[in-house]
Design a protein around this motif. Structure first.
Motif, PDB file in Angstrom:
ATOM      1  N   GLU A 170      36.189  18.812  12.541  1.00 19.97           N
ATOM      2  CA  GLU A 170      37.203  18.476  11.538  1.00 19.97           C
ATOM      3  C   GLU A 170      36.581  18.363  10.149  1.00 19.97           C
ATOM      4  O   GLU A 170      37.195  18.791   9.153  1.00 19.97           O
ATOM      5  CB  GLU A 170      37.895  17.170  11.926  1.00 19.97           C
ATOM      6  CG  GLU A 170      38.753  17.296  13.181  1.00 19.97           C
ATOM      7  CD  GLU A 170      39.506  16.024  13.494  1.00 19.97           C
ATOM      8  OE1 GLU A 170      39.720  15.203  12.583  1.00 19.97           O
ATOM      9  OE2 GLU A 170      39.893  15.849  14.665  1.00 19.97           O
ATOM     10  N   LEU A 171      35.387  17.800  10.070  1.00 15.15           N
ATOM     11  CA  LEU A 171      34.700  17.710   8.776  1.00 15.15           C
ATOM     12  C   LEU A 171      34.383  19.095   8.230  1.00 15.15           C
ATOM     13  O   LEU A 171      34.509  19.352   7.024  1.00 15.15           O
ATOM     14  CB  LEU A 171      33.405  16.898   8.920  1.00 15.15           C
ATOM     15  CG  LEU A 171      33.554  15.384   9.068  1.00 15.15           C
ATOM     16  CD1 LEU A 171      32.224  14.753   9.456  1.00 15.15           C
ATOM     17  CD2 LEU A 171      34.080  14.754   7.770  1.00 15.15           C
ATOM     18  N   SER A 172      33.988  19.994   9.111  1.00 18.12           N
ATOM     19  CA  SER A 172      33.661  21.361   8.692  1.00 18.12           C
ATOM     20  C   SER A 172      34.877  22.055   8.096  1.00 18.12           C
ATOM     21  O   SER A 172      34.778  22.744   7.072  1.00 18.12           O
ATOM     22  CB  SER A 172      33.127  22.147   9.893  1.00 18.12           C
ATOM     23  OG  SER A 172      32.737  23.445   9.506  1.00 18.12           O
ATOM     24  N   LYS A 173      36.038  21.867   8.701  1.00 16.37           N
ATOM     25  CA  LYS A 173      37.274  22.477   8.189  1.00 16.37           C
ATOM     26  C   LYS A 173      37.619  21.951   6.795  1.00 16.37           C
ATOM     27  O   LYS A 173      38.238  22.664   5.991  1.00 16.37           O
ATOM     28  CB  LYS A 173      38.428  22.198   9.148  1.00 16.37           C
ATOM     29  CG  LYS A 173      38.342  22.969  10.458  1.00 16.37           C
ATOM     30  CD  LYS A 173      39.494  22.611  11.386  1.00 16.37           C
ATOM     31  CE  LYS A 173      39.375  23.344  12.716  1.00 16.37           C
ATOM     32  NZ  LYS A 173      40.470  22.946  13.649  1.00 16.37           N
ATOM     33  N   LEU A 174      37.213  20.713   6.503  1.00 16.86           N
ATOM     34  CA  LEU A 174      37.492  20.107   5.197  1.00 16.86           C
ATOM     35  C   LEU A 174      36.328  20.282   4.222  1.00 16.86           C
ATOM     36  O   LEU A 174      36.357  19.724   3.125  1.00 16.86           O
ATOM     37  CB  LEU A 174      37.776  18.605   5.378  1.00 16.86           C
ATOM     38  CG  LEU A 174      39.038  18.226   6.155  1.00 16.86           C
ATOM     39  CD1 LEU A 174      39.068  16.733   6.433  1.00 16.86           C
ATOM     40  CD2 LEU A 174      40.289  18.649   5.391  1.00 16.86           C
ATOM     41  N   ASN A 175      35.317  21.048   4.639  1.00 13.34           N
ATOM     42  CA  ASN A 175      34.103  21.247   3.822  1.00 13.34           C
ATOM     43  C   ASN A 175      33.413  19.914   3.502  1.00 13.34           C
ATOM     44  O   ASN A 175      32.902  19.716   2.398  1.00 13.34           O
ATOM     45  CB  ASN A 175      34.444  21.992   2.519  1.00 13.34           C
ATOM     46  CG  ASN A 175      34.904  23.409   2.768  1.00 13.34           C
ATOM     47  OD1 ASN A 175      34.319  24.115   3.592  1.00 13.34           O
ATOM     48  ND2 ASN A 175      35.962  23.818   2.091  1.00 13.34           N
ATOM     49  N   ARG A 176      33.387  19.021   4.497  1.00 13.13           N
ATOM     50  CA  ARG A 176      32.760  17.706   4.301  1.00 13.13           C
ATOM     51  C   ARG A 176      31.566  17.484   5.229  1.00 13.13           C
ATOM     52  O   ARG A 176      31.015  16.368   5.268  1.00 13.13           O
ATOM     53  CB  ARG A 176      33.790  16.586   4.524  1.00 13.13           C
ATOM     54  CG  ARG A 176      34.958  16.616   3.554  1.00 13.13           C
ATOM     55  CD  ARG A 176      35.921  15.456   3.804  1.00 13.13           C
ATOM     56  NE  ARG A 176      37.142  15.622   3.028  1.00 13.13           N
ATOM     57  CZ  ARG A 176      38.182  14.780   3.069  1.00 13.13           C
ATOM     58  NH1 ARG A 176      38.123  13.716   3.856  1.00 13.13           N
ATOM     59  NH2 ARG A 176      39.263  15.010   2.345  1.00 13.13           N
ATOM     60  N   LEU A 177      31.169  18.484   5.985  1.00  9.40           N
ATOM     61  CA  LEU A 177      30.068  18.293   6.924  1.00  9.40           C
ATOM     62  C   LEU A 177      28.772  17.950   6.198  1.00  9.40           C
ATOM     63  O   LEU A 177      27.962  17.145   6.686  1.00  9.40           O
ATOM     64  CB  LEU A 177      29.884  19.551   7.779  1.00  9.40           C
ATOM     65  CG  LEU A 177      28.997  19.408   9.024  1.00  9.40           C
ATOM     66  CD1 LEU A 177      29.467  18.262   9.903  1.00  9.40           C
ATOM     67  CD2 LEU A 177      28.978  20.710   9.806  1.00  9.40           C
TER      68      LEU A 177
END
Length: 362
Positions: A170-177
């Motif tokens: 989910e973080l990756s989809k939001l560019n927050r990883l």
């Protein structure tokens, strides 16, 4: 039913170390006593899971867990915890262990803007697993441990690696990883020294006049010594409300302590000890609290408030809690030194454009 191996002997722990060193990723959790049923803070259980196996280590059986220390400090093994704050402090305090290469799934949940951050809530949300609330405040020191208690404990790690994958996705989809990576990399720089509560931590203590502060100090220490002797949490000896009441309206005669209600019987049995301690303080010079906190100037205070206002505005846009974008401690340091360098890379990247108007340097 989650299968696990129960580790209770040194030879088992040594064999476990050899096995764990073969993995690249492990989930870790602890069950501790933290002045809830007994006096003091100490580690009771250590739960460990790989993607296919689970172990529970009976920490009360070991004075030395060096084999596990090698695993926890091995930078080639990723360790997944949920909320490292207390776990790291107790590992440091009791065994001088400082885990390396860690991912905190609570931080991942915070960066996603989750409202419910507890592991039980997340396991329910993602896997429909409902943990038995009866064991949330159970005495983990008692032996033998029931099968139900062990089952409860092992569930904290059995699904943690899968939870990490879900949250990272989910973080990756939001560019927050990259935000999570920055936060977890910073764990190596944090001081996780365990600090027991002192009399100055009680609400309003630092504002007390000298005589009352001295009395609070003396009675707090006496309560601690009594709690240690009885092996009971301090609140079972005397609650903070009653303790502060004795500071506001001191009792100096033995009969008053013998008739004191709402406290452990040991207080009434040792009434003279408490009365003498009170009289000794009241005949002395008192005690003053000196703050080492440097006050901000009016200009700095204004800049701090403007920073917080902008931070909260940006955080709201991301659906995050404000302190995640910048803690108060970070903000004060930024304001005092007129720089954004106290912020982590991802925080600076998110906030820098908004904060240009306040004149901060990079």
């Amino acid at each position: 039913m989650v299968n696990f191996t129960f580790i209770q002997a040194p030879e088992q722990l040594n064999r476990l170390k050899e096995e764990l060193n073969q993995y690249t990723e492990l989930a870790i959790d602890l069950e501790c006593e933290n002045s809830l049923h007994h006096y003091g803070t100490y580690l009771c259980l250590i739960q460990i899971s790989s993607s296919t196996k689970n172990w529970i280590i009976d920490a009360l059986k070991f004075k030395d867990i060096t084999p596990l220390q090698e695993v926890l400090e091995n930078k080639n093994i990723l360790k997944v915890f949920h909320d490292v704050s207390f776990d790291f402090r107790i590992l440091n305090y009791q065994f001088n262990i400082h885990p390396k290469n860690v991912v905190d799934t609570q931080m991942a949940a915070l960066l996603l803007g989750k409202e419910k951050l507890g592991l039980s809530s997340l396991l329910d949300e993602y896997f429909g697993i409902k943990k038995d609330s009866r064991f949330q405040r159970v005495d983990w020191c008692r032996r033998p441990l029931s099968p139900q208690m062990l089952e409860y404990a092992v569930k904290d790690t059995a699904y943690l690696l899968k939870l990490k994958l879900k949250l990272e996705g989910e973080l990756s989809k939001l560019n927050r990883l990259s935000w999570l990576k920055d936060e977890c990399a910073a764990l190596d720089e944090i001081d996780f020294t365990y600090e027991p509560q002192t009399y100055l931590d009680l609400a309003g203590a630092k504002k007390l006049p000298p005589m009352q502060l001295a009395l609070l100090h003396a009675l707090f220490d006496l309560r601690e010594n009594t709690a240690k002797k009885m092996n009971l949490p301090a609140f079972m000896i005397m609650g903070n409300k009653i303790l502060l009441g004795l500071v506001a309206s001191p009792l100096t005669d033995v009969s008053s302590f013998k008739n004191l209600r709402g406290v452990h019987a040991v207080i009434r049995a040792e009434a003279k000890l408490w009365a003498d301690a009170t009289k000794k303080v009241l005949s002395g010079p008192g005690e003053s609290y000196v703050s080492h906190y440097k006050k901000l100037t009016l200009e700095q205070s204004k800049k701090k408030e403007e920073f917080i206002e902008l931070r909260n505005k940006v955080a709201e846009g991301f659906g995050l809690r404000g302190h995640i974008l910048a803690s108060e401690e970070q903000i004060i340091e930024c304001v005092v030194n007129n720089t954004l360098s106290p912020l982590k890379d991802w925080q600076r990247e998110v906030l820098e454009k908004e904060l240009c108007s306040l004149g901060f340097k990079g």
